[in-house]
Each structure stands twice: as C-alpha cells, then as structure tokens.
Scaffold this active site. Sequence first.
Site, PDB file in Angstrom:
ATOM      1  N   ASP A 218      47.556  85.394  19.777  1.00 21.33           N
ATOM      2  CA  ASP A 218      48.134  84.871  21.005  1.00 21.33           C
ATOM      3  C   ASP A 218      47.910  86.134  21.964  1.00 21.33           C
ATOM      4  O   ASP A 218      48.303  87.229  21.835  1.00 21.33           O
ATOM      5  CB  ASP A 218      49.596  84.793  20.736  1.00 21.33           C
ATOM      6  CG  ASP A 218      50.330  84.593  21.922  1.00 21.33           C
ATOM      7  OD1 ASP A 218      49.674  84.464  22.966  1.00 21.33           O
ATOM      8  OD2 ASP A 218      51.551  84.015  21.822  1.00 21.33           O
TER       9      ASP A 218
ATOM     10  N   HIS B  86      29.348  91.096  10.309  1.00 26.71           N
ATOM     11  CA  HIS B  86      30.371  90.949   9.176  1.00 26.71           C
ATOM     12  C   HIS B  86      30.524  92.557   8.793  1.00 26.71           C
ATOM     13  O   HIS B  86      31.223  92.889   7.805  1.00 26.71           O
ATOM     14  CB  HIS B  86      29.789  90.311   8.110  1.00 26.71           C
ATOM     15  CG  HIS B  86      30.988  89.457   7.037  1.00 26.71           C
ATOM     16  ND1 HIS B  86      31.751  90.189   6.647  1.00 26.71           N
ATOM     17  CD2 HIS B  86      31.031  88.471   6.857  1.00 26.71           C
ATOM     18  CE1 HIS B  86      32.720  89.400   5.755  1.00 26.71           C
ATOM     19  NE2 HIS B  86      32.144  88.221   5.953  1.00 26.71           N
TER      20      HIS B  86
HETATM   21  C1  LIG Z   1      33.070  89.408  10.867  1.00 24.04           C
HETATM   22  O1  LIG Z   1      33.692  88.534  11.509  1.00 24.04           O
HETATM   23  C2  LIG Z   1      34.427  87.346  10.972  1.00 24.04           C
HETATM   24  C3  LIG Z   1      34.544  87.258   9.557  1.00 24.04           C
HETATM   25  C4  LIG Z   1      35.060  86.222   8.989  1.00 24.04           C
HETATM   26  C5  LIG Z   1      35.346  85.785   7.676  1.00 24.04           C
HETATM   27  C6  LIG Z   1      34.946  86.529   6.651  1.00 24.04           C
HETATM   28  C7  LIG Z   1      35.164  86.224   5.494  1.00 24.04           C
HETATM   29  O2  LIG Z   1      35.083  84.918   4.885  1.00 24.04           O
HETATM   30  S1  LIG Z   1      35.516  87.274   4.365  1.00 24.04           S
HETATM   31  C8  LIG Z   1      36.107  86.492   2.701  1.00 24.04           C
HETATM   32  C9  LIG Z   1      37.332  86.012   3.226  1.00 24.04           C
HETATM   33  N1  LIG Z   1      38.141  85.393   1.933  1.00 24.04           N
HETATM   34  C10 LIG Z   1      38.834  86.363   1.141  1.00 24.04           C
HETATM   35  O3  LIG Z   1      39.025  87.484   1.458  1.00 24.04           O
HETATM   36  C11 LIG Z   1      39.443  85.909  -0.070  1.00 24.04           C
HETATM   37  C12 LIG Z   1      41.069  86.242  -0.214  1.00 24.04           C
HETATM   38  N2  LIG Z   1      41.553  85.441  -1.465  1.00 24.04           N
HETATM   39  C13 LIG Z   1      41.377  85.876  -2.389  1.00 24.04           C
HETATM   40  O4  LIG Z   1      40.921  87.178  -2.913  1.00 24.04           O
HETATM   41  C14 LIG Z   1      42.350  85.370  -3.724  1.00 24.04           C
HETATM   42  O5  LIG Z   1      42.848  86.250  -4.430  1.00 24.04           O
HETATM   43  C15 LIG Z   1      41.142  84.313  -4.464  1.00 24.04           C
HETATM   44  C16 LIG Z   1      40.039  85.232  -5.184  1.00 24.04           C
HETATM   45  C17 LIG Z   1      40.428  83.493  -3.625  1.00 24.04           C
HETATM   46  C18 LIG Z   1      41.734  83.674  -5.627  1.00 24.04           C
HETATM   47  O6  LIG Z   1      42.884  82.730  -4.803  1.00 24.04           O
HETATM   48  P1  LIG Z   1      43.931  82.229  -5.611  1.00 24.04           P
HETATM   49  O7  LIG Z   1      43.517  81.637  -7.089  1.00 24.04           O
HETATM   50  O8  LIG Z   1      44.589  81.111  -4.842  1.00 24.04           O
HETATM   51  O9  LIG Z   1      45.153  83.073  -6.160  1.00 24.04           O
HETATM   52  P2  LIG Z   1      46.111  83.992  -5.197  1.00 24.04           P
HETATM   53  O10 LIG Z   1      45.277  84.287  -3.896  1.00 24.04           O
HETATM   54  O11 LIG Z   1      46.469  85.222  -5.935  1.00 24.04           O
HETATM   55  O12 LIG Z   1      47.352  82.829  -4.810  1.00 24.04           O
HETATM   56  C19 LIG Z   1      47.899  82.249  -6.032  1.00 24.04           C
HETATM   57  C20 LIG Z   1      49.251  81.636  -5.486  1.00 24.04           C
HETATM   58  O13 LIG Z   1      50.019  82.644  -4.848  1.00 24.04           O
HETATM   59  C21 LIG Z   1      50.881  82.010  -3.526  1.00 24.04           C
HETATM   60  N3  LIG Z   1      50.021  82.575  -2.435  1.00 24.04           N
HETATM   61  C22 LIG Z   1      49.200  83.504  -2.296  1.00 24.04           C
HETATM   62  N4  LIG Z   1      48.708  83.945  -1.086  1.00 24.04           N
HETATM   63  C23 LIG Z   1      49.503  83.195  -0.353  1.00 24.04           C
HETATM   64  C24 LIG Z   1      49.874  83.128   1.095  1.00 24.04           C
HETATM   65  N5  LIG Z   1      49.307  83.922   1.965  1.00 24.04           N
HETATM   66  N6  LIG Z   1      50.756  82.276   1.677  1.00 24.04           N
HETATM   67  C25 LIG Z   1      51.362  81.679   0.736  1.00 24.04           C
HETATM   68  N7  LIG Z   1      51.368  81.645  -0.631  1.00 24.04           N
HETATM   69  C26 LIG Z   1      50.536  82.327  -1.253  1.00 24.04           C
HETATM   70  C27 LIG Z   1      50.314  80.602  -3.672  1.00 24.04           C
HETATM   71  O14 LIG Z   1      51.431  80.048  -4.448  1.00 24.04           O
HETATM   72  C28 LIG Z   1      48.995  80.605  -4.603  1.00 24.04           C
HETATM   73  O15 LIG Z   1      48.779  79.294  -5.259  1.00 24.04           O
HETATM   74  P3  LIG Z   1      48.370  77.963  -4.384  1.00 24.04           P
HETATM   75  O16 LIG Z   1      48.244  77.046  -5.775  1.00 24.04           O
HETATM   76  O17 LIG Z   1      49.476  77.622  -3.601  1.00 24.04           O
HETATM   77  O18 LIG Z   1      47.172  78.297  -3.663  1.00 24.04           O
HETATM   78  C29 LIG Z   1      35.959  85.430   9.955  1.00 24.04           C
HETATM   79  C30 LIG Z   1      35.861  85.525  11.326  1.00 24.04           C
HETATM   80  C31 LIG Z   1      35.295  86.801  11.869  1.00 24.04           C
HETATM   81  O19 LIG Z   1      34.994  87.018  13.297  1.00 24.04           O
END
Ligand SMILES: COc1cc(/C=C/C(=O)SCCNC(=O)CCNC(=O)[C@H](O)C(C)(C)COP(=O)(O)OP(=O)(O)OC[C@H]2O[C@@H](n3cnc4c(N)ncnc43)[C@H](O)[C@@H]2OP(=O)(O)O)ccc1O
Length: 484
Positions: A431, A211
């Site tokens: 892919d 990581h």
């Molecule tokens: C080393 O090798 C690896 C590593 C890994 C994996 C590593 C990890 O796990 S690192 C951590 C990964 N996670 C993140 O980076 C978290 C990213 N997310 C955030 O930062 C978010 O902002 C949050 C802090 C979690 C808060 O999320 P949320 O409250 O849902 O707010 P928003 O994201 O702003 O979304 C609000 C709203 O916007 C729309 N929306 C946002 N993004 C999308 C999207 N991509 N598609 C569609 N719509 C989107 C949506 O309407 C959201 O509302 P919802 O109610 O629908 O959710 C692995 C493998 C390895 O080999």
Amino acid sequence: MRIQLDFITFNTSYNPNHKPILLSSPFGSKMVAENNNNKEVTLSASMENNMKGTNVHLEVHQKEPALVKPESETRKGLYFLSNLDQNIAVIVRTIYCFKSEERGNEEAVQVIKKALSQVLVHYYPLAGRLTISPEGKLTVDCTGEGVVFVEAEANCKMDEIGDITKPDPETLGKLVYDVVDAKNILEIPPVTAQVTKFKCGGFVLGLCMNHCMFDGIGAMEFVNSWGQVARGLPLTTPPFSDRTILSARNPPKIENLHQEFEEIEDKSNINSLYNKEPTLYRSFCFDPEKIKKLKIQATENSESLLGNACTSFEALSAFVWRARTKSLKMLCDQKTKLLFAVDGRAKFEPQLPKGYFGNGIVLTNSICEAGELTEKPLSFAVGLVREAIKMVTDGYMRSAIDYFEVTRARPSLSSTLLITTWSRLGFHTTDFGWGEPVLSGPVALPEKEVTLFLSHGEQRRSINVLLGLPASAMDVFQEQFLQI
Ligand SMILES: COc1cc(/C=C/C(=O)SCCNC(=O)CCNC(=O)[C@H](O)C(C)(C)COP(=O)(O)OP(=O)(O)OC[C@H]2O[C@@H](n3cnc4c(N)ncnc43)[C@H](O)[C@@H]2OP(=O)(O)O)ccc1O
C-alpha cells in the site's frame, strides 16, 4: 574463468534484445517500440482478452528513464552475494495495479519516487550495479547510482488491460521497464521501476527485479517497506543485509546427492513436442472445495498417509506433477524430476535473522519414473513431495551452498517440472497510500517447465495454478483437472 563465462552466457538469454525467455519465448510479442534510444518510447499491443471483452489497443508512452538515488549517503564498495543468490540471477517482472475512489493518480509518481529514495537508504545494494568480483563471483558494486525509474502513461482505463490473473507478456510487458541494449545481466540494474498512469485515475507499478537480490519473501518485504515509507510509517521489517552468514564452508563439504542438478535424458521427445505445437498458457483455479476433494484423493490408497491430512501444497504439487507427466505422454521408463523452492529461513541453524533480505530459499527435488508416477495412486506422489520437503535441513542447505561453490552448476530443467509457489507471499498487502492493489502478479512465466501457484479469490483461499503446455497436452491436463 570458466565459471564467469558460464554465468554470463546463461544470463544473456534475459537480455531484452536477444529475445529474452521471460518476455518473448513462450508467448511471442507484437510489441512495437517506435523509438529505442533510451529516451521517450511508445509501446503498443493489441489486447483481445480484456475484462470488458472489447478489443483495446494498449499504448504506453514511456518518458525518459531517470535514476532514483538513496536520499542520503550510503555504504559504498562490493557487497557479497551468497551462492543461493548467485545460483538464481534471473529477472522477475511483476505488476501491482492501484485504483482508489478517494485519490487520483496525479501524485503517484512523485510519492512513489520519493519513497523509493528513502527506502533505498535501508536497501542500499539495490542502488548499485551487478559486477564480477576478483574471485569471479557475481557481486554488487554499491555505487549509489540509483534505481532506474520510468514514468509512463497509458491510452486507456486500467480495467481494459485484460485478465492479469494469467501472465501475458505482450500486454503486461508494456508496464515494466526493460533496459534497452543490455548485452548481459551485468548491464541490467538490479531493480527498475515504472509507474504507468491510466485514464481512469488508476496506476500500475511495474517492477523488474533480479532474483539474485531477493527471493519471494525478501521481494515482498522490500515492496511492503517501500509502501510503508510512502505512507510515512516506520519499517515493520528493516532489512538484515549481511549475506556472509550464508558463505560456503572452507573447505566445502558436499554431503548430499543434489539431484536437482541432474540432467535427465529426454527419451520421450518432449522438447520436440513443444517445438511442434503451439504452447498454450492456462490458469486453473483450485477453490477451497476443490482443494478439499484433492486432499482426500491425495491420501487415499496409502497406508502411510491414511488418516494423515496432507497440506494444500503437497496435494496440489503431487497432482500437477502427475497430471502434467500423463499429459506429456512420457514413456514409462522416462525419468521425471520435480523441483521446488523451500523457504529455509526457519530451517537454518541458527535460523536466518528476521528481515534477511537475500535468497533464503533452496531447491529440493524428487525423481522417479513416469510410469510409476502415473500408474500409482496420487498418494505415491504426495509421499515423494513430503520426502523432498523433509530432506531440506540445515545440513542439506549448507551442502547445496558448497556444491555450487565447487561446481558452479545450475539446476537442470530437462524432463522437469519446477513449481514456484507465491501463494503465501503478501504482495496483495502493498500500500503506497492508494490502498491495497486491486490486482497484482507476474508478467510472464519464465520457462516452459515452470508452474506458478498464486493465491486468489475470496480471502485469497483459492490457489490459481498457471502453466504452459503444448496444445494437445493442455487438453489432457484440463480433463484431469475437471475429474477432481
Ligand atoms: C526477485 O523479485 C521477485 C521474486 C518473486 C518470487 C520469487 C520466488 O518465487 S522465491 C520462492 C517462493 N516460495 C517459497 O519461498 C516457498 C515457501 N513455502 C515453503 O517453503 C513451504 O514450506 C513448502 C516447502 C512449499 C511446503 O509447504 P506446505 O506443505 O504447505 O507446508 P507449510 O508451509 O508448512 O504449511 C502447512 C500448513 O500450515 C498452515 N500455514 C502455513 N503457512 C501459513 C500461512 N502463511 N497462513 C495460514 N496458514 C499457514 C496451513 O494450515 C498449511 O496447510 P494448508 O493445507 O492450509 O496449506 C516475486 C516477485 C519479485 O519481484
């Protein structure tokens, strides 16, 4: 020097020979290595939960590991890792299952290996080895030594592997390559890859990646770039490699509380409950209907949230934190912490360049008493989650970087729920020329405090929540899930 020793000690727990947390601790292992001299190895495990319901004995025959070097000369010397990278030097194991009607697996190894040597020209630090810099910090020595690559064969068809939507290190661990005899993470290459061919013509790519080299977004961009190269396409997102843009300030300025590092006393004896009872691992599927219901519940009884929609993440994480706290029967005055990663790429000022290849995530937190969390309506927990997200600004992230520079502390997991959300990571689009993976996911949950959110189902609109709890607590959690 204390810093170095702390670091190495912490990470030794990931040494496969020391019963690594990721592979062995929660799940146990019946894995049998018939030969461990780093040459050819046969690994076996019994599987009872395969999709066809039959009891299959998976045997994976691993050939001798090879090194895949960058195809052309790459930069040498020490490569800077930021404090956001250093803070999180653990191994993440994932698998990607491919099965195409049009193309068998005969060329899979050759194609994936060649593409790896090409993509490593862009991602050259991955071909190096971890080391400690003269300043006592984790760094990469860009030696160009190469990624460890293993070719393997399984004794069954791919659909007999089992339900990989639930991490199962005993079985899935056969599909990733762990370096034998590593005494600490410095002896584990940043990336190892294994391609296992199955009797049905499908194959699985298994990756072990440190990581400290990338976060979820960075890892996904790397794997997707690798696939693009395999298909003869240019990279849509070339990596941005200069991590010094996230250097600590000089002098460091700690401007926030950083309770993510706070060690909470286990007044409720949660650790002994985990020791007394077997830990069960379950996956709970929140389909769009269930998420909608949960979002309604999550904004009820709250003046500040009423009429304001909350996001799926806010509703789900609030629910899981509250339900897990109830299930573990924490005492009313037991403090409990929620930790989760926020993607800081767009929040840094200026925001991180497209393709930033290191960790652009920061852990945020909320702490409250178990009594308050479980007795107040769900909207209370949603409010706490929202505040924790709002807290993450450029100033907060720079302060976290400086905090680590000064203390070398790691976030504490005592009385904590750590949520890691992969639900928007596009691993399913990888892919290599055999179409998108039929399945992909993690091999294991890293620690008992970790819960994983994964996208699932039709158009990936459902979210699978994976967690492990002592058997008695799991029943209580399940009841709360069924009541939504
Ligand atoms: C080393 O090798 C690896 C590593 C890994 C994996 C590593 C990890 O796990 S690192 C951590 C990964 N996670 C993140 O980076 C978290 C990213 N997310 C955030 O930062 C978010 O902002 C949050 C802090 C979690 C808060 O999320 P949320 O409250 O849902 O707010 P928003 O994201 O702003 O979304 C609000 C709203 O916007 C729309 N929306 C946002 N993004 C999308 C999207 N991509 N598609 C569609 N719509 C989107 C949506 O309407 C959201 O509302 P919802 O109610 O629908 O959710 C692995 C493998 C390895 O080999």
